[in-house]
Design an enzyme around this catalytic site. Structure first.
Site, PDB file in Angstrom:
ATOM      1  CG  HIS A  16      -1.864  -1.052   1.406  1.00 49.24           C
ATOM      2  ND1 HIS A  16      -1.984  -1.802   2.554  1.00 49.24           N
ATOM      3  CD2 HIS A  16      -2.803  -1.534   0.541  1.00 49.24           C
ATOM      4  CE1 HIS A  16      -2.958  -2.680   2.408  1.00 49.24           C
ATOM      5  NE2 HIS A  16      -3.457  -2.561   1.193  1.00 49.24           N
ATOM      6  CE  LYS A  40     -14.046  -7.843   3.504  1.00 50.30           C
ATOM      7  NZ  LYS A  40     -12.832  -7.308   2.852  1.00 50.30           N
ATOM      8  NE  ARG A  89      -2.631  -7.698  -4.566  1.00 52.17           N
ATOM      9  CZ  ARG A  89      -3.408  -8.118  -3.590  1.00 52.17           C
ATOM     10  NH1 ARG A  89      -2.916  -8.261  -2.383  1.00 52.17           N
ATOM     11  NH2 ARG A  89      -4.668  -8.409  -3.798  1.00 52.17           N
ATOM     12  CB  SER A 127      -3.945  -6.750   4.792  1.00 58.28           C
ATOM     13  OG  SER A 127      -3.613  -5.481   4.293  1.00 58.28           O
TER      14      SER A 127
HETATM   15  O1  PNS Z   1      -8.499  -3.022   0.233  1.00 55.48           O
HETATM   16  P1  PNS Z   1      -9.695  -3.631  -0.458  1.00 55.48           P
HETATM   17  O2  PNS Z   1     -10.501  -4.435   0.528  1.00 55.48           O
HETATM   18  O3  PNS Z   1      -9.323  -4.398  -1.690  1.00 55.48           O
HETATM   19  O4  PNS Z   1     -10.623  -2.381  -0.926  1.00 55.48           O
HETATM   20  C1  PNS Z   1     -11.877  -2.593  -1.523  1.00 55.48           C
HETATM   21  C2  PNS Z   1     -12.679  -1.298  -1.644  1.00 55.48           C
HETATM   22  C3  PNS Z   1     -12.751  -0.577  -0.313  1.00 55.48           C
HETATM   23  C4  PNS Z   1     -12.025  -0.383  -2.643  1.00 55.48           C
HETATM   24  C5  PNS Z   1     -14.107  -1.677  -2.151  1.00 55.48           C
HETATM   25  O5  PNS Z   1     -14.611  -2.712  -1.362  1.00 55.48           O
HETATM   26  C6  PNS Z   1     -15.087  -0.521  -2.119  1.00 55.48           C
HETATM   27  O6  PNS Z   1     -14.987   0.405  -2.886  1.00 55.48           O
HETATM   28  N1  PNS Z   1     -16.069  -0.595  -1.205  1.00 55.48           N
HETATM   29  C7  PNS Z   1     -17.054   0.457  -1.016  1.00 55.48           C
HETATM   30  C8  PNS Z   1     -18.432   0.004  -1.513  1.00 55.48           C
HETATM   31  C9  PNS Z   1     -18.591   0.234  -2.997  1.00 55.48           C
HETATM   32  O7  PNS Z   1     -18.477   1.335  -3.501  1.00 55.48           O
HETATM   33  N2  PNS Z   1     -18.869  -0.869  -3.702  1.00 55.48           N
HETATM   34  C10 PNS Z   1     -19.118  -0.834  -5.119  1.00 55.48           C
HETATM   35  C11 PNS Z   1     -17.874  -0.936  -5.934  1.00 55.48           C
HETATM   36  S1  PNS Z   1     -18.260  -1.737  -7.419  1.00 55.48           S
END
Ligand code: PNS
Length: 166
Positions: A16, A40, A89, A127
């Site tokens: 990150h 979660k 990645r 993570s």
């Molecule tokens: O670190 P991560 O868990 O890969 O991040 C994922 C994240 C936070 C970017 C994604 O889950 C997110 O944007 N969540 C917010 C809800 C949302 O907007 N969902 C629709 C996206 S298609």
């Protein structure tokens, strides 16, 4: 250019931080958005995740850390962001990231997603794997900053004895 870099950051890793360093050099302002996801159970509370990120990014003067819940596009709009930054990645990330970027762009066509390929030395890192290595008392110093490593070991020890956040 104002950019938003969203994620769970449970906790922040060197992968990150690599994306934060590189995208903050491209953007005028970078807002790191820490997701509060009630569905979660994270290892760290959102306050703890923010604190770790603030500490790990203090050398970058144009980086701010904020929390968000709900839709990413709503948060990005509130921030007045031009772009959303995500790290890629490997090919395994691609399908999910593409789906998310396309969905977000349909909901908010003025905000694009910018992908940075993770530096090779962190291409394997997540993570989740860091927490798994730590759970077996493995050395995580190659993966996360020292203070984060200490916090992970402390929290895992607390969880084993029934203390810490649930
Ligand atoms: O670190 P991560 O868990 O890969 O991040 C994922 C994240 C936070 C970017 C994604 O889950 C997110 O944007 N969540 C917010 C809800 C949302 O907007 N969902 C629709 C996206 S298609």
């Amino acid at each position: 250019m104002r950019a938003v870099y969203p994620g769970s950051f449970d906790p922040v890793t060197f992968g990150h931080l690599d994306i934060i360093r590189r995208s903050s050099a491209l953007a005028d302002e970078l807002i790191v958005g820490v997701l509060i996801n009630r569905a979660k159970t994270p290892l760290f509370s959102s306050e703890e995740r923010v604190k770790m990120l603030v500490d790990a990014t203090k050398e970058f003067s144009n980086v701010k850390i904020e929390v968000f819940s709900g839709l990413l596009v709503d948060f990005a709009r509130q921030c007045g962001a031009d772009v959303i930054v995500r790290g890629l990645r490997a090919i395994t990330d691609f399908e999910y990231e593409l789906q998310m970027a396309q969905t977000n762009r349909i909901m908010e066509p003025s905000i694009d997603t910018m992908f940075l390929t993770t530096s090779l030395q962190y291409a394997y890192l997540s993570s989740t794997t860091v927490k798994e290595v730590a759970a077996y008392e493995g050395d995580i110093s190659h993966f996360v900053p020292e203070k984060v490593a200490e916090a992970i070991h402390r929290r895992i020890a607390e969880r084993k004895t029934g203390r810490g956040v649930q």
